[in-house]
Write a protein that holds these residues in place. Structure first.
Motif, PDB file in Angstrom:
ATOM      1  N   TRP A 165       0.830  -1.196   0.000  1.00  6.96           N
ATOM      2  CA  TRP A 165       0.000   0.000   0.000  1.00  6.96           C
ATOM      3  C   TRP A 165       0.870   1.253   0.000  1.00  6.96           C
ATOM      4  O   TRP A 165       0.525   2.263  -0.623  1.00  6.96           O
ATOM      5  CB  TRP A 165      -0.942   0.019   1.198  1.00  6.96           C
ATOM      6  N   GLY A 166       2.009   1.193   0.683  1.00  5.87           N
ATOM      7  CA  GLY A 166       2.950   2.307   0.648  1.00  5.87           C
ATOM      8  C   GLY A 166       3.455   2.555  -0.766  1.00  5.87           C
ATOM      9  O   GLY A 166       3.515   3.706  -1.232  1.00  5.87           O
ATOM     10  N   CYS A 167       3.805   1.481  -1.463  1.00  5.92           N
ATOM     11  CA  CYS A 167       4.248   1.600  -2.862  1.00  5.92           C
ATOM     12  C   CYS A 167       3.125   2.137  -3.739  1.00  5.92           C
ATOM     13  O   CYS A 167       3.346   2.985  -4.624  1.00  5.92           O
ATOM     14  CB  CYS A 167       4.718   0.241  -3.375  1.00  5.92           C
ATOM     15  N   PHE A 168       1.920   1.660  -3.512  1.00  9.58           N
ATOM     16  CA  PHE A 168       0.750   2.096  -4.270  1.00  9.58           C
ATOM     17  C   PHE A 168       0.536   3.595  -4.102  1.00  9.58           C
ATOM     18  O   PHE A 168       0.269   4.325  -5.072  1.00  9.58           O
ATOM     19  CB  PHE A 168      -0.472   1.320  -3.782  1.00  9.58           C
ATOM     20  N   THR A 169       0.678   4.076  -2.872  1.00  8.60           N
ATOM     21  CA  THR A 169       0.488   5.498  -2.591  1.00  8.60           C
ATOM     22  C   THR A 169       1.568   6.348  -3.244  1.00  8.60           C
ATOM     23  O   THR A 169       1.281   7.338  -3.933  1.00  8.60           O
ATOM     24  CB  THR A 169       0.493   5.746  -1.069  1.00  8.60           C
ATOM     25  N   VAL A 170       2.820   5.955  -3.041  1.00  8.93           N
ATOM     26  CA  VAL A 170       3.946   6.777  -3.506  1.00  8.93           C
ATOM     27  C   VAL A 170       4.072   6.754  -5.024  1.00  8.93           C
ATOM     28  O   VAL A 170       4.159   7.806  -5.679  1.00  8.93           O
ATOM     29  CB  VAL A 170       5.254   6.307  -2.840  1.00  8.93           C
ATOM     30  N   PHE A 171       4.089   5.564  -5.609  1.00  9.32           N
ATOM     31  CA  PHE A 171       4.241   5.481  -7.062  1.00  9.32           C
ATOM     32  C   PHE A 171       2.954   5.895  -7.776  1.00  9.32           C
ATOM     33  O   PHE A 171       2.990   6.333  -8.925  1.00  9.32           O
ATOM     34  CB  PHE A 171       4.668   4.073  -7.472  1.00  9.32           C
ATOM     35  N   GLY A 172       1.824   5.747  -7.068  1.00 13.17           N
ATOM     36  CA  GLY A 172       0.566   6.190  -7.652  1.00 13.17           C
ATOM     37  C   GLY A 172       0.463   7.695  -7.746  1.00 13.17           C
ATOM     38  O   GLY A 172      -0.245   8.221  -8.604  1.00 13.17           O
ATOM     39  N   LYS A 173       1.175   8.416  -6.860  1.00 16.56           N
ATOM     40  CA  LYS A 173       1.100   9.880  -6.881  1.00 16.56           C
ATOM     41  C   LYS A 173       1.643  10.448  -8.181  1.00 16.56           C
ATOM     42  O   LYS A 173       1.065  11.375  -8.763  1.00 16.56           O
ATOM     43  CB  LYS A 173       1.857  10.478  -5.693  1.00 16.56           C
ATOM     44  N   LYS A 174       2.775   9.887  -8.645  1.00 22.06           N
ATOM     45  CA  LYS A 174       3.374  10.397  -9.878  1.00 22.06           C
ATOM     46  C   LYS A 174       2.400  10.313 -11.051  1.00 22.06           C
ATOM     47  O   LYS A 174       2.210  11.287 -11.785  1.00 22.06           O
ATOM     48  CB  LYS A 174       4.638   9.604 -10.204  1.00 22.06           C
ATOM     49  N   ILE A 175       1.795   9.172 -11.203  1.00 22.82           N
ATOM     50  CA  ILE A 175       0.921   8.989 -12.355  1.00 22.82           C
ATOM     51  C   ILE A 175      -0.429   9.669 -12.129  1.00 22.82           C
ATOM     52  O   ILE A 175      -1.099  10.076 -13.077  1.00 22.82           O
ATOM     53  CB  ILE A 175       0.757   7.480 -12.681  1.00 22.82           C
ATOM     54  N   THR A 176      -0.838   9.842 -10.860  1.00 23.98           N
ATOM     55  CA  THR A 176      -2.072  10.574 -10.562  1.00 23.98           C
ATOM     56  C   THR A 176      -1.930  12.042 -10.924  1.00 23.98           C
ATOM     57  O   THR A 176      -2.861  12.667 -11.446  1.00 23.98           O
ATOM     58  CB  THR A 176      -2.437  10.443  -9.070  1.00 23.98           C
ATOM     59  N   ASP A 177      -0.766  12.607 -10.648  1.00 25.63           N
ATOM     60  CA  ASP A 177      -0.514  14.008 -11.023  1.00 25.63           C
ATOM     61  C   ASP A 177      -0.625  14.198 -12.528  1.00 25.63           C
ATOM     62  O   ASP A 177      -0.952  15.295 -13.010  1.00 25.63           O
ATOM     63  CB  ASP A 177       0.881  14.439 -10.555  1.00 25.63           C
ATOM     64  N   ARG A 178      -0.372  13.144 -13.276  1.00 22.48           N
ATOM     65  CA  ARG A 178      -0.401  13.226 -14.743  1.00 22.48           C
ATOM     66  C   ARG A 178      -1.780  12.912 -15.320  1.00 22.48           C
ATOM     67  O   ARG A 178      -2.262  13.605 -16.218  1.00 22.48           O
ATOM     68  CB  ARG A 178       0.635  12.258 -15.330  1.00 22.48           C
ATOM     69  N   LEU A 179      -2.430  11.858 -14.792  1.00 20.03           N
ATOM     70  CA  LEU A 179      -3.672  11.369 -15.388  1.00 20.03           C
ATOM     71  C   LEU A 179      -4.925  11.776 -14.629  1.00 20.03           C
ATOM     72  O   LEU A 179      -6.017  11.777 -15.196  1.00 20.03           O
ATOM     73  CB  LEU A 179      -3.639   9.836 -15.496  1.00 20.03           C
ATOM     74  N   GLY A 180      -4.791  12.089 -13.346  1.00 21.86           N
ATOM     75  CA  GLY A 180      -5.957  12.389 -12.521  1.00 21.86           C
ATOM     76  C   GLY A 180      -6.381  11.187 -11.698  1.00 21.86           C
ATOM     77  O   GLY A 180      -6.165  10.032 -12.079  1.00 21.86           O
ATOM     78  N   ALA A 181      -7.015  11.456 -10.556  1.00 22.91           N
ATOM     79  CA  ALA A 181      -7.372  10.408  -9.607  1.00 22.91           C
ATOM     80  C   ALA A 181      -8.373   9.409 -10.189  1.00 22.91           C
ATOM     81  O   ALA A 181      -8.232   8.194 -10.009  1.00 22.91           O
ATOM     82  CB  ALA A 181      -7.941  11.036  -8.330  1.00 22.91           C
ATOM     83  N   LEU A 182      -9.388   9.899 -10.889  1.00 20.92           N
ATOM     84  CA  LEU A 182     -10.422   8.999 -11.422  1.00 20.92           C
ATOM     85  C   LEU A 182      -9.829   8.031 -12.434  1.00 20.92           C
ATOM     86  O   LEU A 182     -10.112   6.824 -12.395  1.00 20.92           O
ATOM     87  CB  LEU A 182     -11.549   9.810 -12.063  1.00 20.92           C
ATOM     88  N   THR A 183      -9.018   8.527 -13.355  1.00 25.19           N
ATOM     89  CA  THR A 183      -8.423   7.661 -14.375  1.00 25.19           C
ATOM     90  C   THR A 183      -7.571   6.570 -13.745  1.00 25.19           C
ATOM     91  O   THR A 183      -7.672   5.395 -14.114  1.00 25.19           O
ATOM     92  CB  THR A 183      -7.554   8.493 -15.334  1.00 25.19           C
ATOM     93  N   VAL A 184      -6.742   6.954 -12.774  1.00 24.62           N
ATOM     94  CA  VAL A 184      -5.833   5.985 -12.144  1.00 24.62           C
ATOM     95  C   VAL A 184      -6.600   4.950 -11.331  1.00 24.62           C
ATOM     96  O   VAL A 184      -6.411   3.746 -11.505  1.00 24.62           O
ATOM     97  CB  VAL A 184      -4.803   6.713 -11.256  1.00 24.62           C
ATOM     98  N   THR A 185      -7.471   5.404 -10.439  1.00 24.03           N
ATOM     99  CA  THR A 185      -8.173   4.458  -9.568  1.00 24.03           C
ATOM    100  C   THR A 185      -9.104   3.551 -10.355  1.00 24.03           C
ATOM    101  O   THR A 185      -9.203   2.346 -10.069  1.00 24.03           O
ATOM    102  CB  THR A 185      -8.968   5.210  -8.489  1.00 24.03           C
ATOM    103  N   ALA A 186      -9.783   4.108 -11.354  1.00 21.89           N
ATOM    104  CA  ALA A 186     -10.697   3.287 -12.155  1.00 21.89           C
ATOM    105  C   ALA A 186      -9.941   2.226 -12.945  1.00 21.89           C
ATOM    106  O   ALA A 186     -10.307   1.046 -12.939  1.00 21.89           O
ATOM    107  CB  ALA A 186     -11.503   4.180 -13.099  1.00 21.89           C
ATOM    108  N   THR A 187      -8.876   2.630 -13.612  1.00 27.15           N
ATOM    109  CA  THR A 187      -8.122   1.690 -14.445  1.00 27.15           C
ATOM    110  C   THR A 187      -7.446   0.616 -13.600  1.00 27.15           C
ATOM    111  O   THR A 187      -7.458  -0.568 -13.952  1.00 27.15           O
ATOM    112  CB  THR A 187      -7.066   2.427 -15.278  1.00 27.15           C
TER     113      THR A 187
END
Length: 293
Positions: A165-187
């Motif tokens: 979950w720590g990896c998910f949060t940290v590495f997810g932030k980079k791509i969330t800043d680019r794609l947006g929260a909805l796109t990342v979480t949904a995909t």
């Protein structure tokens, strides 16, 4: 941190706080990996129309981005929930509680190393105070109940799920800043559902379990896990992640144990102890201090 970001994090933590009760109810009837598969499928039912109607799927422009999202689906969907659910069946509650309390520490360390987020004395002190509050809420019996004698496999699985979950949060932030929260979480949820569904079917075949055996109460619990936890809570969490540092988001996870205790007091009439009051105040103070770091 903006008020909307705080509310999103508190909302996510509240929904996750109740998830422990829902998971326990579901596991009384449904095998663990089947629970994970079903909750991801239910969350996908909510995410898919949003992804289609908003056109956010167009942001997934190439195979490189899709590969990163697949990796996040391992850390934040199937493997995370699978390891945690199976691990909780083979370790005791005391051990699991102690490991869960290390989550924000994992996020902090990964964020400093991989996101170059700043680390200062105020953040460190805030996280230590909040963690102390969690241990006060847990109580002495829980802490002294920690043991490694017969729980090694379960301990490793639960701890691995926290690191994921720590990896998910940290590495997810980079791509969330680019794609947006909805796109990342949904995909991520949709991909997780695709590869976890065969795993759930294999478990059902191996154990001889049938969905016809799921009681209305268990279905309600699974529906809550999918709709409220995997859909709404994760979306709120990543929306907040897009507006602030990951370590400031992570420290809010310390609000979950006090919320769980308060929910137990309200729903199950469990007593509100001095430890709960003091621990909650420490968590609030630690979160506030970290937020301002």
């Amino acid at each position: 941190m903006k008020t909307g970001t705080r509310l999103a994090l508190l909302g996510a933590c509240f929904l996750w706080a109740i998830s422990f009760v829902a998971t326990k109810i579901a596991l009384e009837v449904v095998p663990p990996l089947t629970v994970v598969s079903l909750r991801l499928l239910i969350a996908s039912v909510f995410f898919l129309p949003l992804l289609a109607l908003t056109g956010r799927w167009r942001r997934i422009a190439d195979w490189g981005i899709l590969a990163k999202l697949f990796g996040l689906s391992l850390f934040g969907a199937g493997l995370h929930y699978g390891f945690q659910t199976v691990g909780l069946q083979t370790t005791n509650a005391s051990n699991a509680s102690v490991y869960v309390a290390t989550g924000p520490i994992t996020i902090l360390l990964l964020a400093v190393v991989f996101l170059s987020e700043s680390l200062n004395a105020r953040k460190i002190v805030g996280i230590v105070i909040a963690m102390a509050g969690v241990f006060v809420v847990m109580g002495l019996d829980t802490i002294t109940g920690f043991e490694l004698d017969d729980n090694l496999l379960g301990d490793l699985l639960v701890f691995a799920s926290i690191v994921m979950w720590g990896c998910f949060t940290v590495f997810g932030k980079k791509i969330t800043d680019r794609l947006g929260a909805l796109t990342v979480t949904a995909t991520v949820t949709l991909i997780g559902a695709v590869w976890m569904t065969p795993v759930g079917l294999i478990e059902m075949q191996r154990t001889g379990f049938s969905l016809a055996e799921v009681t209305p109460t268990a279905w309600t619990a699974v529906a809550y896990l999918g709709g409220c936890c995997n859909f709404l809570a994760v979306l709120l969490y990543f929306t907040a992640l897009g507006h602030t540092e990951s370590q400031k988001v992570g420290v809010y996870l310390y609000a979950i144990p006090p919320m769980t205790a308060v929910a137990a007091a309200l729903v199950l009439a469990e007593p509100i102890t001095l430890g709960l009051v003091v621990g909650t105040l420490l968590v609030i103070g630690g979160v506030a201090l970290t937020e301002r770091g």
